[in-house]
Scaffold this motif. Structure first.
Motif, PDB file in Angstrom:
ATOM      1  N   THR A 261      -3.076  52.871  87.459  1.00  0.00           N
ATOM      2  CA  THR A 261      -4.244  52.981  88.286  1.00  0.00           C
ATOM      3  C   THR A 261      -5.069  54.298  88.015  1.00  0.00           C
ATOM      4  OG1 THR A 261      -3.427  51.611  89.971  1.00  0.00           O
ATOM      5  CG2 THR A 261      -5.440  52.582  90.580  1.00  0.00           C
ATOM      6  N   LEU A 262      -4.248  55.496  87.785  1.00  0.00           N
ATOM      7  CA  LEU A 262      -4.997  56.698  87.636  1.00  0.00           C
ATOM      8  C   LEU A 262      -5.525  56.520  86.142  1.00  0.00           C
ATOM      9  CD1 LEU A 262      -2.137  58.964  89.082  1.00  0.00           C
ATOM     10  CD2 LEU A 262      -4.713  58.529  89.930  1.00  0.00           C
ATOM     11  N   VAL A 263      -4.792  56.145  85.057  1.00  0.00           N
ATOM     12  CA  VAL A 263      -5.175  55.929  83.972  1.00  0.00           C
ATOM     13  C   VAL A 263      -6.600  55.339  83.775  1.00  0.00           C
ATOM     14  CG1 VAL A 263      -4.803  55.131  81.550  1.00  0.00           C
ATOM     15  CG2 VAL A 263      -3.010  56.341  82.839  1.00  0.00           C
ATOM     16  N   LEU A 264      -6.611  54.002  84.557  1.00  0.00           N
ATOM     17  CA  LEU A 264      -7.786  53.323  84.487  1.00  0.00           C
ATOM     18  C   LEU A 264      -8.986  53.980  85.213  1.00  0.00           C
ATOM     19  CD1 LEU A 264      -6.190  49.865  85.644  1.00  0.00           C
ATOM     20  CD2 LEU A 264      -7.155  50.497  83.294  1.00  0.00           C
ATOM     21  N   ILE A 265      -8.701  54.742  86.430  1.00  0.00           N
ATOM     22  CA  ILE A 265      -9.838  55.456  86.951  1.00  0.00           C
ATOM     23  C   ILE A 265     -10.360  56.500  85.927  1.00  0.00           C
ATOM     24  CG2 ILE A 265     -10.321  57.152  88.772  1.00  0.00           C
ATOM     25  CD1 ILE A 265      -8.595  55.574  90.601  1.00  0.00           C
ATOM     26  N   GLY A 266      -9.476  57.166  85.335  1.00  0.00           N
ATOM     27  CA  GLY A 266      -9.949  58.285  84.395  1.00  0.00           C
ATOM     28  C   GLY A 266     -10.640  57.657  83.289  1.00  0.00           C
ATOM     29  N   MET A 267     -10.375  56.564  82.682  1.00  0.00           N
ATOM     30  CA  MET A 267     -11.022  56.037  81.509  1.00  0.00           C
ATOM     31  C   MET A 267     -12.290  55.421  82.146  1.00  0.00           C
ATOM     32  SD  MET A 267      -8.049  53.846  79.417  1.00  0.00           S
ATOM     33  CE  MET A 267      -6.733  54.912  78.390  1.00  0.00           C
ATOM     34  N   LEU A 268     -12.587  54.977  83.325  1.00  0.00           N
ATOM     35  CA  LEU A 268     -13.685  54.595  83.659  1.00  0.00           C
ATOM     36  C   LEU A 268     -14.588  55.657  83.952  1.00  0.00           C
ATOM     37  CD1 LEU A 268     -12.553  51.636  85.943  1.00  0.00           C
ATOM     38  CD2 LEU A 268     -14.028  51.161  83.975  1.00  0.00           C
ATOM     39  N   SER A 269     -14.131  56.542  84.403  1.00  0.00           N
ATOM     40  CA  SER A 269     -14.858  57.852  84.778  1.00  0.00           C
ATOM     41  C   SER A 269     -15.656  58.328  83.503  1.00  0.00           C
ATOM     42  CB  SER A 269     -14.039  58.949  85.191  1.00  0.00           C
ATOM     43  OG  SER A 269     -14.720  60.473  85.346  1.00  0.00           O
ATOM     44  N   PHE A 270     -14.861  58.442  82.188  1.00  0.00           N
ATOM     45  CA  PHE A 270     -15.241  59.032  80.878  1.00  0.00           C
ATOM     46  C   PHE A 270     -16.188  57.713  80.547  1.00  0.00           C
ATOM     47  CE2 PHE A 270     -15.292  59.559  76.473  1.00  0.00           C
ATOM     48  CZ  PHE A 270     -15.979  60.895  76.220  1.00  0.00           C
ATOM     49  N   LEU A 291     -21.059  64.767  85.773  1.00  0.00           N
ATOM     50  CA  LEU A 291     -20.559  64.570  87.115  1.00  0.00           C
ATOM     51  C   LEU A 291     -19.596  63.307  87.083  1.00  0.00           C
ATOM     52  CD1 LEU A 291     -20.374  65.679  89.804  1.00  0.00           C
ATOM     53  CD2 LEU A 291     -22.564  64.388  90.295  1.00  0.00           C
ATOM     54  N   LEU A 292     -20.118  62.227  86.253  1.00  0.00           N
ATOM     55  CA  LEU A 292     -19.209  60.939  86.361  1.00  0.00           C
ATOM     56  C   LEU A 292     -18.092  61.251  85.786  1.00  0.00           C
ATOM     57  CD1 LEU A 292     -22.392  58.593  85.534  1.00  0.00           C
ATOM     58  CD2 LEU A 292     -21.155  58.743  87.550  1.00  0.00           C
ATOM     59  N   THR A 293     -17.786  62.193  84.633  1.00  0.00           N
ATOM     60  CA  THR A 293     -16.580  62.459  83.937  1.00  0.00           C
ATOM     61  C   THR A 293     -15.610  63.270  84.574  1.00  0.00           C
ATOM     62  OG1 THR A 293     -17.600  64.171  82.832  1.00  0.00           O
ATOM     63  CG2 THR A 293     -18.046  61.860  81.856  1.00  0.00           C
ATOM     64  N   LEU A 294     -15.628  63.401  85.917  1.00  0.00           N
ATOM     65  CA  LEU A 294     -15.000  64.429  86.688  1.00  0.00           C
ATOM     66  C   LEU A 294     -13.460  64.181  86.386  1.00  0.00           C
ATOM     67  CD1 LEU A 294     -16.858  65.250  89.782  1.00  0.00           C
ATOM     68  CD2 LEU A 294     -16.798  66.706  87.754  1.00  0.00           C
ATOM     69  N   PHE A 295     -13.089  62.876  86.198  1.00  0.00           N
ATOM     70  CA  PHE A 295     -11.478  62.528  86.189  1.00  0.00           C
ATOM     71  C   PHE A 295     -11.246  62.140  84.590  1.00  0.00           C
ATOM     72  CE2 PHE A 295     -12.426  61.213  90.767  1.00  0.00           C
ATOM     73  CZ  PHE A 295     -12.154  62.456  91.125  1.00  0.00           C
ATOM     74  N   VAL A 359     -17.855  52.316  74.682  1.00  0.00           N
ATOM     75  CA  VAL A 359     -17.253  51.026  74.062  1.00  0.00           C
ATOM     76  C   VAL A 359     -15.900  51.212  73.681  1.00  0.00           C
ATOM     77  CG1 VAL A 359     -17.133  49.207  72.530  1.00  0.00           C
ATOM     78  CG2 VAL A 359     -19.258  50.068  73.418  1.00  0.00           C
ATOM     79  N   PHE A 360     -15.302  52.359  73.058  1.00  0.00           N
ATOM     80  CA  PHE A 360     -13.963  52.467  72.706  1.00  0.00           C
ATOM     81  C   PHE A 360     -13.192  52.791  74.091  1.00  0.00           C
ATOM     82  CE2 PHE A 360     -15.135  53.037  68.391  1.00  0.00           C
ATOM     83  CZ  PHE A 360     -14.200  52.789  67.646  1.00  0.00           C
ATOM     84  N   SER A 361     -13.721  53.677  74.926  1.00  0.00           N
ATOM     85  CA  SER A 361     -13.136  53.949  76.239  1.00  0.00           C
ATOM     86  C   SER A 361     -12.858  52.430  77.145  1.00  0.00           C
ATOM     87  CB  SER A 361     -13.747  54.724  77.041  1.00  0.00           C
ATOM     88  OG  SER A 361     -13.103  55.176  78.156  1.00  0.00           O
ATOM     89  N   VAL A 362     -13.790  51.572  76.963  1.00  0.00           N
ATOM     90  CA  VAL A 362     -13.737  50.352  77.700  1.00  0.00           C
ATOM     91  C   VAL A 362     -12.555  49.594  77.091  1.00  0.00           C
ATOM     92  CG1 VAL A 362     -14.795  48.384  78.486  1.00  0.00           C
ATOM     93  CG2 VAL A 362     -15.919  50.307  78.848  1.00  0.00           C
ATOM     94  N   LEU A 363     -12.515  49.378  75.898  1.00  0.00           N
ATOM     95  CA  LEU A 363     -11.492  48.794  75.045  1.00  0.00           C
ATOM     96  C   LEU A 363     -10.133  49.305  75.165  1.00  0.00           C
ATOM     97  CD1 LEU A 363     -13.104  48.464  71.601  1.00  0.00           C
ATOM     98  CD2 LEU A 363     -12.795  46.530  73.294  1.00  0.00           C
ATOM     99  N   ALA A 364     -10.052  50.543  75.648  1.00  0.00           N
ATOM    100  CA  ALA A 364      -8.525  51.313  75.813  1.00  0.00           C
ATOM    101  C   ALA A 364      -8.153  50.841  77.270  1.00  0.00           C
ATOM    102  CB  ALA A 364      -8.760  52.845  76.000  1.00  0.00           C
ATOM    103  N   LEU A 365      -9.053  50.054  78.088  1.00  0.00           N
ATOM    104  CA  LEU A 365      -8.609  49.706  79.517  1.00  0.00           C
ATOM    105  C   LEU A 365      -7.852  48.370  79.405  1.00  0.00           C
ATOM    106  CD1 LEU A 365     -11.994  49.799  81.286  1.00  0.00           C
ATOM    107  CD2 LEU A 365     -10.060  51.431  81.588  1.00  0.00           C
ATOM    108  N   ILE A 366      -7.959  47.824  78.272  1.00  0.00           N
ATOM    109  CA  ILE A 366      -7.203  46.484  78.040  1.00  0.00           C
ATOM    110  C   ILE A 366      -5.800  46.569  77.804  1.00  0.00           C
ATOM    111  CG2 ILE A 366      -7.039  44.350  76.512  1.00  0.00           C
ATOM    112  CD1 ILE A 366     -10.018  44.733  76.073  1.00  0.00           C
TER     113      ILE A 366
END
Length: 398
Positions: A261-270, A291-295, A359-366
């Motif tokens: 969950t922490l990884v997902l939050i950080g990736m969504l932040s970026f 500000l949105l990339t704080l995590f 887009v790359f960051s969102v793909l990393a969520l998968i």
């Protein structure tokens, strides 16, 4: 000779590794700002006869070409020296992996002073990058800092000590010490599927962050932002603040959320912050995007921790080293790719590279989500087997 108490206190502070980290970060912020402004001035009259582009776009193209070469040198040259210096550290010379890179760091930064004072060509900085790389670079410096900090802390504080400097490494080191979770929770065998998924997620995310940060430095110096040295300095300082917010977020959220969950939050932040950066047209919008990339620095240390849980303790070191090698060679692809895409999109959408990074960051969520599902199923299965075993034990007692 008797040393006064205040002098002893000052000397003790100077010997602390945290002091070295703060001073290095301050120096890096000042150097990065100075280098950006020097390159901007030297590229002001750049021209490309074979291209029908404006003067500003020519300047941006020249700056991006310089940083592409400069960063590729910084990524490739430290690999072998990092291995040698890390071995020296493992043999008891704990300060060598810190002192040698800092000496190279000092020499490479002095090169910029020579460029400014004696009007030397900016290509001298390529040589400076080679000097820093051959001294071990950040590939050796950050693991040395983490090792020294861990040895000087108690067992219960070791996870925090390792997390703090690791947030600052920007994925630049080659050899990582085993993350704190690895000492407590490791597998008997290698979970190859989870390892592959985590490698994929790390590669996608590092490509996203590395590619975007590669461009951001000179994106802010073109219209409509057109920042000066002071504003560029503020921007670099804001980047340092993200190190602290990611660390504090990790400490606060880890108590109630899983590593996945922490990884997902950080990736969504970026992903959200860098997507917003695509449409920035004013300074206040830039800082809203940041500000949105704080995590955004939480994912990589946590991915390393997850990796250590998928392999036996004896394989953690080689697994993490292999991950760093993969990320190093990924830089050979994403640095020139993002640079060339930025140059091609200057006329119609300069922020396109940031959308691509999102887009790359969102793909990393998968792959991370798949790992989360697999780990949840494994925990349920183990809990079921444990309950079944307890029931069988009760039946025997009856």
């Amino acid at each position: 000779m008797v040393i006064p108490g205040c002098d002893l206190g000052a000397f003790a502070v100077l010997r602390q590794v945290e002091t070295v980290i703060v001073l290095e970060q301050l120096g890096s912020t000042l150097f990065d700002t100075a280098l950006q402004m020097v390159i901007r001035d030297r590229c002001a009259n750049a021209s490309y006869p074979d291209s029908d582009i404006s003067r500003e776009d020519s300047q941006q193209r020249a700056m991006s070409d310089f940083y592409m070469t400069y960063n590729l040198i910084l990524k490739l040259t430290p690999i072998v020296p990092a291995l040698l210096l890390s071995k020296a550290g493992d043999r008891g010379w704990r300060r060598v992996p810190i002192a040698v890179p800092l000496c190279g760091y000092l020499l490479s930064r002095l090169a910029l002073l020579l460029v400014v004072c004696f009007s030397l060509p900016v290509k001298v900085m390529f040589g400076a990058a080679v000097v820093f790389g051959l001294s071990g670079g950040f590939c050796t410096y950050w693991p040395g800092v983490m090792t020294l900090a861990s040895l000087g802390s108690s067992a219960e504080d070791r996870s925090k000590v390792r997390q703090a400097p690791r947030e600052s490494e920007d994925n630049s080191h080659l050899i990582s010490p085993i993350p704190d979770d690895a000492a407590v929770e490791t597998c008997v065998g290698i979970n190859r599927i989870n390892v592959f998924l985590l490698f994929s997620a790390a590669t996608l995310y590092v490509s996203s962050v590395g590619g975007a940060m590669e461009i951001l430095g000179f994106f802010v110096m073109r219209e409509p932002l057109n920042w000066n040295a002071v504003q560029v300095g503020y921007q670099n300082a804001a980047g340092c603040i993200i190190f602290f917010t990611s660390y504090l977020g990790f400490i606060a959220l880890r108590r109630c959320l899983s590593d996945v969950t922490l990884v997902l939050i950080g990736m969504l932040s970026f992903a959200s912050g860098i997507y917003f950066m695509s449409f920035v047209t004013a300074t206040y919008m830039f800082y809203l995007a940041r500000l949105l990339t704080l995590f955004s620095l939480i994912p990589m240390p946590t991915i390393r921790s997850l990796l250590s849980q998928q392999v036996p303790a004896s394989s953690c070191g080689i697994t993490l080293t292999l991950l760093q090698l993969v990320l190093k060679f990924a830089g050979l692809a994403y640095i020139p790719a993002f640079t060339k895409i930025y140059q091609r999109s200057l006329n119609w959408f300069p922020g396109f590279v940031f959308t691509l990074a999102s887009v790359f960051s969102v793909l990393a969520l998968i792959p991370v989500s798949i790992v989360g599902c697999r780990l949840s199923q494994k925990q349920l299965h183990e809990k079921f087997k444990e309950t079944e075993g307890m029931m069988e034990e009760e039946e025997r007692c009856i």
